[in-house]
Write a protein that holds these residues in place. Structure first.
Motif, short mmCIF file in Angstrom:
data_model
loop_
_atom_site.label_atom_id
_atom_site.label_comp_id
_atom_site.label_asym_id
_atom_site.label_seq_id
_atom_site.Cartn_x
_atom_site.Cartn_y
_atom_site.Cartn_z
N PHE A 67 6.68 51.68 91.34
CA PHE A 67 5.95 52.15 92.48
C PHE A 67 4.80 52.54 92.37
CE2 PHE A 67 8.90 55.79 91.77
CZ PHE A 67 7.92 56.75 91.92
N ASP A 68 3.76 52.71 93.27
CA ASP A 68 2.61 53.30 92.90
C ASP A 68 2.34 54.64 93.44
OD1 ASP A 68 1.79 51.14 91.18
OD2 ASP A 68 1.33 49.63 92.90
N TYR A 101 4.72 62.45 89.47
CA TYR A 101 4.84 61.06 89.70
C TYR A 101 5.55 60.50 88.29
CZ TYR A 101 3.26 56.24 89.41
OH TYR A 101 3.10 54.61 89.42
N GLU A 102 4.83 60.64 87.00
CA GLU A 102 5.41 60.25 85.95
C GLU A 102 6.93 60.97 85.61
OE1 GLU A 102 4.03 58.13 83.96
OE2 GLU A 102 2.20 58.06 85.01
N ARG A 103 7.34 62.10 86.01
CA ARG A 103 8.64 62.63 85.90
C ARG A 103 9.73 61.56 86.67
NH1 ARG A 103 6.25 67.67 85.33
NH2 ARG A 103 5.96 68.07 87.69
N MET A 104 9.22 61.14 87.62
CA MET A 104 10.19 60.14 88.45
C MET A 104 10.30 58.75 87.66
SD MET A 104 9.43 60.82 92.57
CE MET A 104 11.14 60.22 92.79
N ASN A 105 9.79 58.34 86.53
CA ASN A 105 9.83 57.26 85.95
C ASN A 105 9.53 56.21 86.77
OD1 ASN A 105 10.27 55.93 83.85
ND2 ASN A 105 12.47 55.91 83.72
N PRO A 106 8.38 55.90 87.29
CA PRO A 106 7.90 54.85 88.30
C PRO A 106 8.10 53.42 88.01
CG PRO A 106 6.07 56.19 87.73
CD PRO A 106 7.08 56.87 86.92
N ALA A 126 -2.04 37.52 101.40
CA ALA A 126 -2.17 38.97 101.00
C ALA A 126 -0.90 39.75 101.34
CB ALA A 126 -3.26 39.52 101.59
N ILE A 127 -0.74 40.68 100.74
CA ILE A 127 0.31 41.61 101.14
C ILE A 127 0.17 43.11 101.09
CG2 ILE A 127 1.31 41.55 98.72
CD1 ILE A 127 4.07 41.63 99.84
N CYS A 128 0.57 43.77 101.99
CA CYS A 128 0.47 45.27 101.89
C CYS A 128 1.48 46.20 101.62
CB CYS A 128 -0.24 45.73 103.33
SG CYS A 128 -0.60 47.63 103.42
N ILE A 129 1.51 46.67 100.36
CA ILE A 129 2.51 47.35 99.66
C ILE A 129 2.24 49.12 100.12
CG2 ILE A 129 3.99 47.99 97.77
CD1 ILE A 129 3.32 44.89 97.19
N PRO A 130 2.74 49.59 100.68
CA PRO A 130 2.57 51.10 101.04
C PRO A 130 2.92 51.84 99.41
CG PRO A 130 4.25 50.41 102.80
CD PRO A 130 3.97 49.09 101.68
N ARG A 131 2.42 53.07 99.29
CA ARG A 131 2.65 53.90 98.00
C ARG A 131 4.22 54.40 98.17
NH1 ARG A 131 0.32 59.74 98.98
NH2 ARG A 131 0.86 60.19 101.22
N PHE A 132 4.80 54.26 97.03
CA PHE A 132 6.23 54.81 96.93
C PHE A 132 7.14 53.69 97.07
CE2 PHE A 132 4.28 59.20 98.49
CZ PHE A 132 4.00 59.38 97.15
N PHE A 149 -6.21 46.12 96.07
CA PHE A 149 -7.28 47.00 96.61
C PHE A 149 -6.51 48.40 96.94
CE2 PHE A 149 -9.22 43.17 97.48
CZ PHE A 149 -10.46 43.18 97.16
N PRO A 150 -6.24 49.31 95.91
CA PRO A 150 -5.76 50.44 96.16
C PRO A 150 -6.60 51.46 96.86
CG PRO A 150 -6.42 50.58 93.93
CD PRO A 150 -6.85 49.32 94.42
N LEU A 151 -5.90 52.01 98.08
CA LEU A 151 -6.32 53.20 98.92
C LEU A 151 -5.73 54.45 98.10
CD1 LEU A 151 -6.04 50.36 100.70
CD2 LEU A 151 -5.99 52.20 102.73
N ILE A 152 -6.94 55.17 97.57
CA ILE A 152 -6.60 56.15 96.76
C ILE A 152 -6.34 57.51 97.36
CG2 ILE A 152 -7.41 57.54 94.55
CD1 ILE A 152 -9.07 54.85 94.02
#
Length: 156
Positions: A67-68, A101-106, A126-132, A149-152
């Motif tokens: 996940f991102d 984030y890194e501690r969650m081992n994504p 196209a596909i939209c993938i929400p964060r997490f 295209f990440p929405l940061i």
């Protein structure tokens, strides 16, 4: 969106057939830059472009199920890719930093449940993938070229 000229320039980076991931590519072409700018205006967020390339569909994705930290709009440019998306990871509301984030081992997550989305993308899809939301991109027909295209969101 790209066609052969961009793929030809990127091929040396994936000579072993690996999946290559290029960040900071919003200024790579005028069209990418314009789309990233349009998304920034629409969502009032910073937007980048990440280019993914895979020349050998038999090689595993380096991130596996992951996940991102960003919402992602992914456009399939060449090849065919299966996208699986699972439900939001529990505990992500506590992520306040990159370290959290890194501690969650994504990466390389082992998820036993069925995906909530299981779709095949072809050029122009196209596909939209929400964060997490964990997801996995599997190349079905190579070469694969897609742009995310990440929405940061900003973290400490």
């Amino acid at each position: 969106m790209f066609k052969t000229h961009v793929l030809t320039k990127l091929i040396p980076y994936g000579a072993d057939g690996s999946t290559c991931y290029f960040r900071g590519m919003a200024s790579m072409t005028k069209k990418l830059n314009a789309l990233a700018n349009d998304l920034e205006k629409e969502y009032n967020m910073n937007v980048d472009a990440h280019v993914y390339m895979c020349l050998d569909k038999d090689k595993p994705h380096p991130f596996g199920v992951h996940f991102d930290l960003a919402d992602n709009i992914i456009v399939q440019c060449e090849g065919v890719t299966n996208f699986k998306v699972w439900d939001k990871v529990e505990g992500t509301e506590n992520i306040k930093s990159i370290q959290d984030y890194e501690r969650m081992n994504p990466y390389q997550m082992d998820i036993k449940s069925e995906p909530i989305i299981d779709k095949v993308l072809r050029p122009g899809d196209a596909i939209c993938i929400p964060r997490f939301y964990p997801h996995l991109a599997t190349t079905l027909q190579d070469p694969r070229l897609s742009v995310s295209f990440p929405l940061i969101y900003y973290y400490d």
